[in-house]
Structure formats: structure tokens, C-alpha cells
Scaffold this active site. Structure first.
Site, short mmCIF file in Angstrom:
data_model
loop_
_atom_site.label_atom_id
_atom_site.label_comp_id
_atom_site.label_asym_id
_atom_site.label_seq_id
_atom_site.Cartn_x
_atom_site.Cartn_y
_atom_site.Cartn_z
N TYR A 2 4.13 12.81 7.66
CA TYR A 2 5.52 13.57 7.76
C TYR A 2 5.19 14.75 6.90
O TYR A 2 4.90 14.79 5.91
CB TYR A 2 6.45 12.42 7.46
CG TYR A 2 6.37 11.05 8.14
CD1 TYR A 2 6.89 10.78 9.07
CD2 TYR A 2 5.45 9.98 7.47
CE1 TYR A 2 6.68 9.65 9.83
CE2 TYR A 2 5.62 8.80 8.14
CZ TYR A 2 6.06 8.58 9.22
OH TYR A 2 6.10 7.57 10.17
N HIS B 172 5.28 6.19 -1.09
CA HIS B 172 6.13 4.93 -1.54
C HIS B 172 5.32 3.65 -1.33
O HIS B 172 4.30 3.70 -0.61
CB HIS B 172 7.37 4.79 -1.02
CG HIS B 172 7.53 4.84 0.68
ND1 HIS B 172 7.28 5.72 1.35
CD2 HIS B 172 7.53 3.63 1.10
CE1 HIS B 172 7.28 5.43 2.36
NE2 HIS B 172 7.43 4.11 2.54
N SER C 137 6.10 0.42 0.08
CA SER C 137 7.19 -0.66 0.89
C SER C 137 7.12 -2.13 0.35
O SER C 137 6.03 -2.27 0.32
CB SER C 137 6.93 -0.41 2.44
OG SER C 137 7.49 0.95 2.94
N HIS D 116 0.77 -1.39 -0.11
CA HIS D 116 -0.04 0.06 -0.11
C HIS D 116 0.85 1.24 0.05
O HIS D 116 2.18 1.09 0.24
CB HIS D 116 -0.99 0.00 1.22
CG HIS D 116 -0.33 0.22 2.43
ND1 HIS D 116 0.27 -0.92 3.32
CD2 HIS D 116 0.05 1.45 3.18
CE1 HIS D 116 0.90 -0.59 4.43
NE2 HIS D 116 0.87 0.88 4.44
N SER E 99 0.91 4.56 2.14
CA SER E 99 0.37 5.26 3.18
C SER E 99 0.05 6.85 3.08
O SER E 99 0.78 7.39 2.20
CB SER E 99 1.43 5.05 4.52
OG SER E 99 1.54 4.08 4.76
N SER F 222 7.28 11.39 1.48
CA SER F 222 7.60 10.74 0.37
C SER F 222 6.84 9.63 0.19
O SER F 222 7.18 8.26 0.67
CB SER F 222 9.23 10.42 0.69
OG SER F 222 9.79 9.48 -0.38
#
Length: 255
Positions: A192, A198, A200, A111, A113, A196
Site C-alpha cells: 500500500y 501493524h 492485526s 504478524h 505484513s 501503516s
């Protein structure tokens, strides 16, 4: 007649006292009884009342929770579900052996996030989920591009990840900012600051950033070669958002 009237009043007072006494007795009895827990609540994955939960990493492949179990709270995450092809899964597994990351584990689900995993109070769940639904209804479908590989580490430095970066700054940032505003309403931590986004795909225990960063040039080169040979893998169409609260999953279509 006056005597009968007095007897009637006395009798009435006595009956009222008996009824009052009986009512108080029933209230004390009922106060000592606990109502059964509704079946709908029993299906939620949470912590039982008066139960102390001790986190045991050995039960979770050595993983440590980012926050402790708290009575009446559920771990909550908003994300984009990603289902890689069998071809891309094969590439992920080859990364482990070709780049000497045998201690790394490939995720079973993937997924992107859009929030941190946050502790949501039980009585907030309905309104929070409704908020995610409204954000989804006001957001357009979009495509995101898979680009290169980066290394990520969780906040408490107990796990390190390899992730494939996803690019569509405008759409992803708009979703993240809308969700940040929703999180603020519940005094929950924002995503954050330097987001970024992404996917994982591999994780290792402990802080392995320095070790894995050395491998990034060859890992990114390998991904670019893979995409050049499989151009259909380079873009992901995003049509819905997912919100997981405890063991419940909500799915909302983008417009």
C-alpha cells in the site's frame, strides 16, 4: 557380386524402415502416457491440473479470498512474525467484551505484513524466495514500538480488522521498498502506498470501519494503559523475515 550388393542395400533399407517404424510406434505410445507427478511437487498446496476450485466462504468462517485459485499459482506473503505474551493475549480478549465487539474473532497467529498476499507462479518461486533471502541478508535487525490501535479494512471490504500500530519508519519502510522492487520484477502489486505497519489482532466480517472507528479513542487509551503497566510489551525485536508460499514457510535471519 553386383546382385549381392543390391540385395545387401535392400536388406539394409528394409531394416532401417522397420527400426524407424518401431521408433515412431514407441513415440506415439509414450506420448499417450503421462509421467508421474514428482513427490516434491505433490507436497505443495495448489490446484490440481484441470480442477476447477470454487471458493466456499462457509468453509472459512465466512472469509472471501482476495483472488481466485489459479492453476500453477501459490498465495505468497512476506511478513514479520509476532508472538504476543499471554498477558497481551488476555488484553486482546478483554477488548472484545469490554468494548462490545463480541462478533470479532481473535487471530490464532500474528504478524506484520511487509507485502500484500500475491499470486506467485510456480516457476517464479525459487528466484523470488532467493530475492527475499538477499534482502534479509542486507538488512539489519531492529526494534519496533507498539503504539496505538487503528481500524483497517481489506481491499474488497469483506473483512475489518483492529490492529496495533508498529513504529520504526526507517527500518520498516526500507524493507517494504526493497520488497516492492522485488515484486515489480514479477509484475506483482506493490504494498500500500500509505503503508501503516501493524499487528492485526481482531477481525470481523464485512465493512465495520465506521462502527469500530468510534471506539478507537478508548481502545488506544486502553492499550497505552496496558503498556504503562507492562513496559516490557512496548517493543518488539525483529531478527528475521518470513516468506510463506502456499503451505511452505521460509525463514531468513536479518544481519
Amino acid at each position: 557380386m553386383a546382385g549381392l550388393s543390391l540385395i545387401g542395400e535392400y536388406s539394409s533399407d528394409s531394416e532401417d524402415e522397420k527400426l524407424s517404424s518401431k521408433k515412431e510406434e514407441n513415440q506415439r505410445y509414450n506420448a499417450g502416457k503421462r509421467l508421474p507427478l514428482p513427490q516434491s511437487i505433490k507436497t505443495w498446496k495448489g490446484v490440481d491440473h484441470h480442477t476447477e476450485v470454487t471458493d466456499d466462504p462457509s468453509q472459512h468462517e465466512g472469509k472471501i479470498r482476495s483472488f481466485k485459485h489459479e492453476r500453477g499459482t501459490w498465495a505468497t506473503l512476506v511478513y514479520i512474525l509476532y508472538k504476543p505474551s499471554e498477558t497481551l493475549l488476555s488484553w486482546m480478549n478483554l477488548i472484545r467484551t469490554h468494548h462490545s465487539i463480541e462478533d470479532g474473532k481473535i487471530f490464532e497467529e500474528f504478524h506484520v505484513s511487509l507485502t500484500r498476499t500475491v499470486p506467485l507462479k510456480f516457476h517464479w518461486i525459487d528466484s523470488f524466495v532467493e530475492g527475499v533471502k538477499k534482502i534479509s541478508e542486507n538488512s539489519n535487525q531492529f526494534a519496533m514500538e507498539l503504539t496505538d490501535v487503528k481500524v483497517y479494512c481489506n481491499d474488497n471490504k469483506t473483512r475489518t480488522f483492529l490492529g496495533i500500530c508498529c513504529e520504526n519508519d526507517e527500518a520498516l519502510n526500507d524493507l517494504t521498498e526493497a520488497l516492492n522492487k522485488l515484486l515489480n520484477e514479477y509484475l506483482l502489486p506493490r504494498f500500500y502506498e500509505e503503508a501503516s505497519h501493524h499487528v492485526s489482532f481482531l477481525w470481523c466480517l464485512d465493512n465495520q470501519e465506521e462502527r469500530l472507528k468510534v471506539k478507537l479513542p478508548s481502545l488506544s487509551s486502553s492499550l497505552r494503559n496496558f503498556i504503562a503497566e507492562n513496559p516490557q510489551e512496548s517493543y518488539v525485536q525483529v531478527q528475521e523475515l518470513h516468506c510463506k508460499v502456499g503451505n511452505r514457510l521460509y525463514t531468513f535471519n536479518l544481519r
